[in-house]
Design a protein around this motif. Sequence first.
Motif, PDB file in Angstrom:
ATOM      1  N   THR A 191       0.812  -1.211   0.000  1.00 23.16           N
ATOM      2  CA  THR A 191       0.000   0.000   0.000  1.00 23.16           C
ATOM      3  C   THR A 191       0.844   1.259   0.000  1.00 23.16           C
ATOM      4  O   THR A 191       0.508   2.221  -0.669  1.00 23.16           O
ATOM      5  CB  THR A 191      -0.933   0.026   1.221  1.00 23.16           C
ATOM      6  OG1 THR A 191      -0.140  -0.170   2.373  1.00 23.16           O
ATOM      7  CG2 THR A 191      -1.966  -1.036   1.144  1.00 23.16           C
ATOM      8  N   THR A 192       1.959   1.270   0.765  1.00 19.52           N
ATOM      9  CA  THR A 192       2.700   2.524   0.896  1.00 19.52           C
ATOM     10  C   THR A 192       4.052   2.493   0.211  1.00 19.52           C
ATOM     11  O   THR A 192       4.711   3.516   0.122  1.00 19.52           O
ATOM     12  CB  THR A 192       2.945   2.850   2.375  1.00 19.52           C
ATOM     13  OG1 THR A 192       3.836   1.878   2.901  1.00 19.52           O
ATOM     14  CG2 THR A 192       1.671   2.825   3.158  1.00 19.52           C
ATOM     15  N   ARG A 193       4.482   1.292  -0.241  1.00 19.06           N
ATOM     16  CA  ARG A 193       5.795   1.133  -0.874  1.00 19.06           C
ATOM     17  C   ARG A 193       6.952   1.388   0.091  1.00 19.06           C
ATOM     18  O   ARG A 193       8.100   1.516  -0.330  1.00 19.06           O
ATOM     19  CB  ARG A 193       5.973   2.067  -2.089  1.00 19.06           C
ATOM     20  CG  ARG A 193       5.085   1.758  -3.230  1.00 19.06           C
ATOM     21  CD  ARG A 193       5.569   0.565  -4.005  1.00 19.06           C
ATOM     22  NE  ARG A 193       4.408  -0.226  -4.429  1.00 19.06           N
ATOM     23  CZ  ARG A 193       4.485  -1.450  -4.872  1.00 19.06           C
ATOM     24  NH1 ARG A 193       5.630  -2.047  -4.960  1.00 19.06           N
ATOM     25  NH2 ARG A 193       3.413  -2.104  -5.211  1.00 19.06           N
TER      26      ARG A 193
ATOM     27  N   LYS B 263     -10.695  -0.494   0.007  1.00 21.68           N
ATOM     28  CA  LYS B 263      -9.828   0.682  -0.015  1.00 21.68           C
ATOM     29  C   LYS B 263      -8.363   0.274  -0.005  1.00 21.68           C
ATOM     30  O   LYS B 263      -7.545   0.858  -0.713  1.00 21.68           O
ATOM     31  CB  LYS B 263     -10.122   1.568   1.197  1.00 21.68           C
ATOM     32  CG  LYS B 263     -11.301   2.480   1.014  1.00 21.68           C
ATOM     33  CD  LYS B 263     -11.379   3.428   2.187  1.00 21.68           C
ATOM     34  CE  LYS B 263     -12.649   4.232   2.138  1.00 21.68           C
ATOM     35  NZ  LYS B 263     -12.884   4.899   3.418  1.00 21.68           N
ATOM     36  N   ILE B 264      -8.047  -0.731   0.820  1.00 21.59           N
ATOM     37  CA  ILE B 264      -6.652  -1.156   0.873  1.00 21.59           C
ATOM     38  C   ILE B 264      -6.210  -1.713  -0.469  1.00 21.59           C
ATOM     39  O   ILE B 264      -5.130  -1.408  -0.971  1.00 21.59           O
ATOM     40  CB  ILE B 264      -6.455  -2.190   2.003  1.00 21.59           C
ATOM     41  CG1 ILE B 264      -6.422  -1.456   3.328  1.00 21.59           C
ATOM     42  CG2 ILE B 264      -5.181  -2.989   1.814  1.00 21.59           C
ATOM     43  CD1 ILE B 264      -6.264  -2.336   4.502  1.00 21.59           C
ATOM     44  N   ARG B 265      -7.093  -2.491  -1.093  1.00 19.52           N
ATOM     45  CA  ARG B 265      -6.735  -3.030  -2.401  1.00 19.52           C
ATOM     46  C   ARG B 265      -6.570  -1.910  -3.415  1.00 19.52           C
ATOM     47  O   ARG B 265      -5.669  -1.924  -4.253  1.00 19.52           O
ATOM     48  CB  ARG B 265      -7.798  -4.017  -2.872  1.00 19.52           C
ATOM     49  CG  ARG B 265      -7.638  -5.385  -2.221  1.00 19.52           C
ATOM     50  CD  ARG B 265      -8.504  -6.392  -2.903  1.00 19.52           C
ATOM     51  NE  ARG B 265      -9.921  -6.110  -2.674  1.00 19.52           N
ATOM     52  CZ  ARG B 265     -10.887  -6.482  -3.499  1.00 19.52           C
ATOM     53  NH1 ARG B 265     -10.591  -7.137  -4.593  1.00 19.52           N
ATOM     54  NH2 ARG B 265     -12.136  -6.209  -3.220  1.00 19.52           N
ATOM     55  N   ALA B 266      -7.455  -0.899  -3.320  1.00 23.29           N
ATOM     56  CA  ALA B 266      -7.360   0.213  -4.266  1.00 23.29           C
ATOM     57  C   ALA B 266      -6.064   0.987  -4.054  1.00 23.29           C
ATOM     58  O   ALA B 266      -5.372   1.339  -5.004  1.00 23.29           O
ATOM     59  CB  ALA B 266      -8.550   1.142  -4.081  1.00 23.29           C
ATOM     60  N   LEU B 267      -5.718   1.222  -2.782  1.00 26.63           N
ATOM     61  CA  LEU B 267      -4.502   1.979  -2.485  1.00 26.63           C
ATOM     62  C   LEU B 267      -3.272   1.234  -2.969  1.00 26.63           C
ATOM     63  O   LEU B 267      -2.329   1.831  -3.491  1.00 26.63           O
ATOM     64  CB  LEU B 267      -4.414   2.234  -0.978  1.00 26.63           C
ATOM     65  CG  LEU B 267      -3.276   3.124  -0.510  1.00 26.63           C
ATOM     66  CD1 LEU B 267      -3.404   4.488  -1.117  1.00 26.63           C
ATOM     67  CD2 LEU B 267      -3.266   3.234   0.995  1.00 26.63           C
TER      68      LEU B 267
END
Lengths: 291, 288
Positions: free
Chosen positions: B29-31, B165-169
């Motif tokens: 999600t955040t890399r 949302k997590i999957r989208a992010l």
Amino acid sequence: MEYILHIIITLNIYVTLVLAANLPVGLANLLSICQAAFYGIGAYFSAYILMHWNLPFIVVAGVVMILTGLSSLIVSFASIRLKGDYFVLASLAFQMIVFTILYNWINITRGPYGISGIPGIKLFGKVSMSGIFDYFVLTTIVSSIVILLFDHLKKSPFGRILTAIRSDELEVSSLGRNPAEHKNYAFFISAAFSGLAGLLYASYISYIDPTSFTLDESIFILTALFIGGIGNIKGPVFGALFVVILPEILRFVGLPEMIAANLRQIIYGLVLVIIMYYRPQGIMGELKIGN
Amino acid sequence: MILQFLINGIITGILYSLSAIGFALVYNTTRVFHIAAAALYVVAAYIFLAFHDFGLPFYISGIIAIVTTAGLSILTELMVYRPLYRRKASLNVAMIASIGIMTIIINAIALIFGNETKILNKGNQQALTFDGIIITNPQILQAGIGIISLIFFFIFLRFSNFGLKIRALSNDTTLFEISGFNVQTTRLIAYMLSGVFLAVGSCLTFYDIGIKPQAGMPVLINAMVAMIIGGIGRFRSCIVGGLMLGILQALVVFQFSANWQNVITFLVLVLFLFFKPQGVFGYKKRMV
């Protein structure tokens, strides 16, 4: 007096290590977490050579540097093929594989028992290095040469191309320079000088075992580099000074040995986080950590 | 005999999957290359140990450990990663800061609890035997709780709003932001869940083998390898990668010896990095 000399010898070794790490990590922005692997390879090669042949220092240093440098070709090959986090992982893999081999290939490396009784360095022919003062002189000369050399390297076209690679690799190749070739050189030189530090360490301490060359040691070298700063000479030198002197200061504060060891790690961690927030180029550095 | 090793491998694989999901929740999600996960991993086991020794029952201390670790994980995001993100610091800076956090937490733990190995599960281990295959009680616990939490995670990911949302992010941060969703909150949820999964994996692992402050890094490295060989970008690949790695390591122990486990693991990692960097079924994309 011996205490101060010992600290200066340790400092000289770390100055060499951190400056060597600065070349790929600082200038070319290739975040390799395998510097301790080169250090270890150098130390083990030197232990083998010192124990089997009676050669003068210059020859031993040359052979060890070339052998360690050759071992870096694996890592630089990975750095050409892989980018970003993938390269970090590949260098991590190299570090772990080297450590496991040092630890488990008992016939050659004596594994966890380590190699003891490594003879001192012979300067020319029969003049043997003995005593702490000789090593103080030798390591100081070596680290001064390393400082001058890396200063020159940084200002040379080679150093500028490495800095250019960090900003835009495509641009470098479009101007007719080969990034792959320069990465190879950067890792070769970095590994060679880490190996030289390994030689100094092995013959000074006269005992080595794999636990000196772990992933934690790699992270420690990088911590010193990032605290001091990347890109120039005073940054890495200051970083090495910081990580070597801080434990001694804590010792004089009078903390018990058990607490002091953990406390100084906590301080390193805190300083690292704070520096990453306020000054990503390190205390003395001049290049910011890129992507 | 080989069946015994396979079963051990699968159970280890489930534990790797849990930690790999803990790492991937942040990484996808955040890399951010969340090395501090190694420290959070250890924290969970120590809190579990402290409350278990204090006399609380197994599940209660487990839940306390999970909640505390999730809280600590949120704290790392709030205190370190979010300020760095706001400053538009590069991901390498976040990773180095993460090394700093790891050093701080691990040594704080060592200061409080001591550097030596602690055993959580005292006394003899009960074991079940089927046809000469031995499964110890901790292993049943590991497999049981591990599988249940994995199932819950996928139900959450598939059917809940947060999961979407997590999957989208993890798919596209910019598009997510443009569509008017709050990146910061979703990041927090990702960090919280990551803490939960690290804690579950950690308590289950160290309940069996005992814990010391430095034990987090090797497990985290295995989790990263599992994530890479499964494939970056998807969560179910963590499970495939974890199981593959667990079985592979068990087979190495069966064929050669436990000493060379690391070499084989990292050779496999390097092979995947060079020849199939998208993993077994990750998305195909450029290696940048």
